[in-house]
Design a protein around this motif. Structure first.
Motif, PDB file in Angstrom:
ATOM      1  N   ALA A 287       0.845  -1.197   0.000  1.00  0.00           N
ATOM      2  CA  ALA A 287       0.000   0.000   0.000  1.00  0.00           C
ATOM      3  C   ALA A 287       0.880   1.246   0.000  1.00  0.00           C
ATOM      4  O   ALA A 287       1.866   1.325   0.738  1.00  0.00           O
ATOM      5  CB  ALA A 287      -0.911   0.003   1.228  1.00  0.00           C
ATOM      6  N   TYR A 288       0.492   2.217  -0.813  1.00  0.00           N
ATOM      7  CA  TYR A 288       1.201   3.500  -0.889  1.00  0.00           C
ATOM      8  C   TYR A 288       0.165   4.601  -0.694  1.00  0.00           C
ATOM      9  O   TYR A 288      -0.700   4.807  -1.538  1.00  0.00           O
ATOM     10  CB  TYR A 288       1.931   3.636  -2.228  1.00  0.00           C
ATOM     11  CG  TYR A 288       2.967   2.550  -2.413  1.00  0.00           C
ATOM     12  CD1 TYR A 288       4.262   2.720  -1.940  1.00  0.00           C
ATOM     13  CD2 TYR A 288       2.621   1.334  -2.994  1.00  0.00           C
ATOM     14  CE1 TYR A 288       5.194   1.706  -2.067  1.00  0.00           C
ATOM     15  CE2 TYR A 288       3.550   0.320  -3.125  1.00  0.00           C
ATOM     16  CZ  TYR A 288       4.838   0.508  -2.659  1.00  0.00           C
ATOM     17  OH  TYR A 288       5.757  -0.492  -2.775  1.00  0.00           O
ATOM     18  N   ARG A 289       0.264   5.273   0.437  1.00  0.00           N
ATOM     19  CA  ARG A 289      -0.715   6.301   0.784  1.00  0.00           C
ATOM     20  C   ARG A 289      -0.286   7.628   0.153  1.00  0.00           C
ATOM     21  O   ARG A 289       0.641   8.288   0.625  1.00  0.00           O
ATOM     22  CB  ARG A 289      -0.823   6.435   2.299  1.00  0.00           C
ATOM     23  CG  ARG A 289      -1.881   7.434   2.765  1.00  0.00           C
ATOM     24  CD  ARG A 289      -1.994   7.415   4.285  1.00  0.00           C
ATOM     25  NE  ARG A 289      -2.951   8.380   4.781  1.00  0.00           N
ATOM     26  CZ  ARG A 289      -2.662   9.347   5.667  1.00  0.00           C
ATOM     27  NH1 ARG A 289      -1.420   9.457   6.140  1.00  0.00           N
ATOM     28  NH2 ARG A 289      -3.597  10.181   6.068  1.00  0.00           N
ATOM     29  N   VAL A 290      -0.956   7.985  -0.924  1.00  0.00           N
ATOM     30  CA  VAL A 290      -0.669   9.244  -1.610  1.00  0.00           C
ATOM     31  C   VAL A 290      -1.862  10.196  -1.530  1.00  0.00           C
ATOM     32  O   VAL A 290      -1.741  11.368  -1.887  1.00  0.00           O
ATOM     33  CB  VAL A 290      -0.296   9.000  -3.085  1.00  0.00           C
ATOM     34  CG1 VAL A 290       0.959   8.149  -3.186  1.00  0.00           C
ATOM     35  CG2 VAL A 290      -1.452   8.374  -3.856  1.00  0.00           C
ATOM     36  N   LEU A 291      -3.009   9.690  -1.078  1.00  0.00           N
ATOM     37  CA  LEU A 291      -4.204  10.503  -0.875  1.00  0.00           C
ATOM     38  C   LEU A 291      -4.477  10.551   0.617  1.00  0.00           C
ATOM     39  O   LEU A 291      -4.612   9.506   1.258  1.00  0.00           O
ATOM     40  CB  LEU A 291      -5.409   9.925  -1.623  1.00  0.00           C
ATOM     41  CG  LEU A 291      -5.237   9.657  -3.118  1.00  0.00           C
ATOM     42  CD1 LEU A 291      -6.512   9.060  -3.702  1.00  0.00           C
ATOM     43  CD2 LEU A 291      -4.864  10.930  -3.862  1.00  0.00           C
ATOM     44  N   GLY A 292      -4.565  11.730   1.162  1.00  0.00           N
ATOM     45  CA  GLY A 292      -4.665  11.882   2.603  1.00  0.00           C
ATOM     46  C   GLY A 292      -6.085  12.087   3.087  1.00  0.00           C
ATOM     47  O   GLY A 292      -7.042  11.544   2.513  1.00  0.00           O
ATOM     48  N   PRO A 293      -6.259  12.872   4.147  1.00  0.00           N
ATOM     49  CA  PRO A 293      -7.585  13.091   4.716  1.00  0.00           C
ATOM     50  C   PRO A 293      -8.589  13.534   3.655  1.00  0.00           C
ATOM     51  O   PRO A 293      -8.299  14.385   2.805  1.00  0.00           O
ATOM     52  CB  PRO A 293      -7.331  14.205   5.738  1.00  0.00           C
ATOM     53  CG  PRO A 293      -5.914  13.996   6.160  1.00  0.00           C
ATOM     54  CD  PRO A 293      -5.198  13.547   4.913  1.00  0.00           C
ATOM     55  N   GLY A 294      -9.765  12.942   3.718  1.00  0.00           N
ATOM     56  CA  GLY A 294     -10.799  13.273   2.744  1.00  0.00           C
ATOM     57  C   GLY A 294     -10.637  12.600   1.396  1.00  0.00           C
ATOM     58  O   GLY A 294     -11.463  12.776   0.503  1.00  0.00           O
TER      59      GLY A 294
END
Length: 845
Positions: A287-294
């Motif tokens: 998993a690569y978190r590139v989109l944050g809150p919302g």
């Protein structure tokens, strides 16, 4: 364009001493309107300096041959504004993968770092406000930098810069979501994985994705979910939002914005293996978190995620995210093209901006990545009627959605009281006795699924949702209660009935037939600008898809939800690609893509008409057929480009390849069918269609188009290859005239030259398109700093003559831009992109 000054106060003091009471005002040329003057306080208003012997110059500079290009600027910027924003800078020096796949000498990352640093140092001088963020060298060569908008042109002019892109927002591609209790779910992701044949691939062929790594570039993933934890090892990926090794979803208590669950849903569609099964249940996930809150993020993090996934050894990557930029050369699209070239199968959602053409956005615009549209699974249709005591005929009544046929048909069992509950918010049900009743709800503000869920929670057995505007409402499968949709006018009648005391309603519902798999209205359509490619490449289920989500409830943390969007369709294809990679480990990425496209099932609308190519791509994927195919045609779709009316009979030569995967020699018959315009389009192909076992045969094709006899627009067709009962179809498309107001960024200016005599610039420019604006800028000899002197709007295609009186400006140049010589530069802009060209050099007397 505003002049870049490292010490603006000292410069202004010097000018005051020299020019006395000369007026100071900023120039107006900003790419959006005409303007004269040197910015940051220098105008052409009251300065004298008219003497030709004192700086105005009788020298001439001209260049009518090849012009020096200043890097392209993509996106719209206010070149007068001091507002800071982040941009992505692409370097001329190729990335590691670009050099590798262009056959150039392999890039040494240390050398590339030094070269990048040289450009960044020069950028700091040219654009003093620069603050550098991320650096890239593997799939993309460049960096992201925060800079004032009025310094972007100077940044673009730095030697070694190839292009500047906006750092646009990327969103998780989702439209509707509703949580589902664990008791309501079933294995195999309800119906979608079996529909594309995934369970047959597991059970009959033995392929489950084992040994294949899929990168989910998204909002992160809940790797602790019982259905997902098997797929994650000690190394789980990377969080580019918080810059750590824990790519978990945004939690509910994050002060920066809303909690997320999107990436977990995508991950489950790929590889869940528990209460539900994804398409490749034994695949490994990163998993690569590139989109944050919302659920939103920026281009610089998305590129970083792509680069990290490739370096971490992913075999497949999924990007269920996008923006509205229909640009094949946008930074994320370039990164995916390079990833595909290096052997990573890249899958991207096509977007949720349909049903209009040209709505596909990056990274779905990538030339090589697999772009995916969304379909709705086959469903039963119903004849519907309803009545209230007045006997009024509600002719627009139709089934919107339901949780199951039994609940829907229960509405036939008698009269039901109904209550009006406004927009169907939870508060609208407060104090209203809904037990066993029908909720009458107006469309608007809340998702349809939320309205139905709220009605169910209040005790309703059904809902009627009427429109808040003229037109048709969509079908929404999987509603929590049986839901009937009405027009705005019919809804008004039902409200009048209620006011009159007629508060009961009866239904008459009956099955009318099965609707086949159809393309979702929201699914974005192609084609892609500039390359004119067909997009999407394929389609897959994307409506009412059940998968894993975190609940963000510590007492019951693991849940499931039904969502819809092209975000849901893309991971079906990523999972299918994982099965193909396991089954055919020697295939390259184009063979995987070709197999999925060549074996896709053609889709037809509710009237039985074939969907356009730019709506469905090659069709809906079928996993078993893709794994076991014996013939591949590449590319899987083909655009023959544009044909101009003034060219008469124009011929374009193309080719494609047939790969025979079987152990027997095959002879193919080929047919080319055009859906329209066949009287003016002729296709000539080679006759040699014999392909030896395990070999690839190149097939030449000449396309002759007499565009003068055709209307402007695009024309679709099919190349059909047949061997016995084996049929392969290749969607094709061609365009007559420029079908859309776009252009190749490097093709705005056809020619340009200038002369400087007695302080007057005489300029000749030729434009290949109608142009939004033209700005003339004087730079120093190193192109390190510049000043706008003139700008004009709305210039038509063709040749233009300009006379620019610079007598009030030239005497100031040695003070504002100290230099031995100067560059005369033109910036040409259209549709949110800009190109700069050095017309030539000149010196002052």
């Amino acid at each position: 364009m505003r002049k870049v000054l490292s010490k603006p106060i000292l410069i202004l003091l010097a000018l005051t001493l020299v020019l006395g009471t000369m007026g100071f005002s900023p120039g107006n040329g900003n790419g959006n309107g005409p303007g004269n003057g040197i910015a940051n306080g220098i105008s052409n208003g009251n300065g004298n300096g008219n003497d030709n012997g004192n700086g105005n110059g009788n020298n001439s500079g001209q260049n009518s041959g090849d012009l020096q290009r200043i890097s392209g600027i993509h996106g719209e910027f206010d070149h007068e504004s001091e507002e800071e924003l982040t941009v992505i800078v692409e370097l001329e020096e190729p990335s590691v993968l670009q050099a590798k796949h262009k056959g150039e000498q392999q890039q040494d990352r240390g050398d590339l770092e030094l070269q990048r640093q040289d450009v960044m140092d020069a950028a700091s001088e040219a654009a003093p406000s620069s603050e550098f963020n991320r650096e890239y060298d593997y799939v993309f060569s460049g960096f992201s930098v925060e800079v004032q908008q009025n310094e972007i042109r100077d940044l673009a002019a730095v030697e070694g810069v190839n292009a500047v892109y906006p750092n646009v927002t990327h969103e998780a591609e989702i439209l509707e979501s509703t949580e589902i209790g664990a008791h309501e779910i079933s294995p195999n992701m309800m119906d979608s994985a079996p529909h594309i044949g995934a369970n047959d691939a597991w059970e009959e062929l033995g392929y489950t994705g084992d040994g294949v790594t899929v990168a989910v570039i998204d909002t992160g993933a809940d790797y602790t979910h019982p259905d997902l934890q098997h797929a994650f090892g000690d190394y789980k990926g990377w969080d580019f939002v918080d810059n750590n090794d824990d790519p978990q979803e945004t939690p509910a208590d994050d002060p920066r914005g809303d909690a997320t669950n999107h990436g977990s849903h995508v991950a489950g569609t790929v590889a869940a293996n528990g209460e539900i099964k994804g398409v490749a249940p034994d695949a490994t996930l990163l998993a690569y978190r590139v989109l944050g809150p919302g659920g939103s993020g920026a281009t610089d993090d998305v590129i970083a995620g792509i680069e990290r996934a490739v370096e971490d050894g992913a075999d497949v990557m999924n990007l269920s995210l996008g923006n509205t930029s229909n640009d094949p050369d946008f930074a994320t699209s370039i990164a995916l093209d390079n990833a595909m070239a290096d052997g990573v199968v890249a899958v991207a959602s096509n977007g949720n901006s349909g049903p209009a053409d040209w709505t596909v956005g990056s990274p779905g615009t990538s030339r090589d990545a697999i772009s995916v549209g969304a379909t709705e699974l086959p469903y039963m249709t119903y004849d519907s009627s309803m009545s209230t005591p007045s006997g009024y005929d509600y002719s627009t009544a139709n089934v919107m959605g339901h949780p199951g046929e039994e609940a829907l048909m229960a509405l036939n069992e008698g009269e039901f009281e109904f209550e009006y509950v406004g927009l169907g918010a939870p508060s609208d049900f407060d104090g209203v006795d809904m037990e066993g009743k029908i909720a009458l709800i107006e469309r608007g503000e809340y998702a349809f699924v939320e309205k139905a869920e709220n009605a169910k929670e209040a005790g309703a057995v059904g809902a009627v949702i009427f429109n808040n505007e003229p037109g048709e409402q969509p079908d929404v499968p999987g509603m929590a209660v049986p839901t009937i949709k009405l027009s705005q006018d019919d809804g008004s009648v039902m409200l009048q009935e209620l006011e009159s005391g007629n508060n009961t309603v009866s239904f008459d519902l009956a099955e009318s037939g099965m609707m086949g798999e159809t393309v979702a209205d929201f699914s974005s359509r192609g084609p892609v600008t500039d390359t004119w490619m067909i997009k999407p490449d394929v389609s897959a289920p994307g409506v009412n898809i059940v998968s894993t989500v975190p609940t963000h409830n510590p007492d019951d943390p693991y849940g499931y939800a039904a969502m819809q969007g092209t975000s849901m369709s893309a991971p079906h294809v990523a999972g299918a690609a994982a099965l193909l990679v396991q089954a055919n480990p020697n295939w390259d990425t184009q063979e995987v893509k070709g197999a999925l496209m060549n074996t896709a099932e053609t889709l037809y609308d509710e009237n039985g008409d074939r969907y356009p190519h730019n709506t469905q791509g090659a069709g809906s994927i079928r996993v078993v057929e893709a794994i076991t195919t014996e013939t591949l045609m590449a590319p899987g779709s083909y655009s023959f480009g544009t044909f101009e009316k003034e060219n008469g009979k124009q011929v374009e030569r193309q080719h494609f390849e047939i790969e025979n995967l079987s152990d027997e020699r095959k002879r193919f018959d080929m047919d080319v069918e055009l859906f329209d315009g066949e009287d003016h389009i002729k296709v000539m192909t080679s006759n040699n269609l014999n392909v030896n076992p395990g070999s690839t045969q190149k097939v030449n094709m000449n396309v002759q188009v007499d565009a003068s006899g055709l209307e402007g627009g695009y024309y679709e067709g099919l190349i059909t290859l047949t061997h016995d009962d084996e049929i392969v179809e290749i969607p094709t498309i061609l365009f007559v005239q420029d079908p859309y107001e776009v252009f190749p960024i490097e093709d705005l200016l056809d020619f340009g030259n200038f002369e400087l005599n007695n302080g007057i610039f005489d300029v000749t420019l030729g434009f290949n398109y109608d142009i939004d604006y033209v700005d003339f800028v004087i730079y120093d000899s190193s192109l390190a700093a510049g000043a706008l002197i003139h700008g004009v709007d709305d210039q038509a295609e063709g040749e233009h003559q300009y006379q620019i009186d610079a007598n009030d400006i030239l005497p100031l140049l040695p003070i504002v831009l100290p230099s031995d010589s100067y560059n005369f530069v033109v910036f040409v802009g259209k549709d949110g992109a800009e190109e700069g060209w050095v017309l030539g050099e000149f010196e002052l007397d």
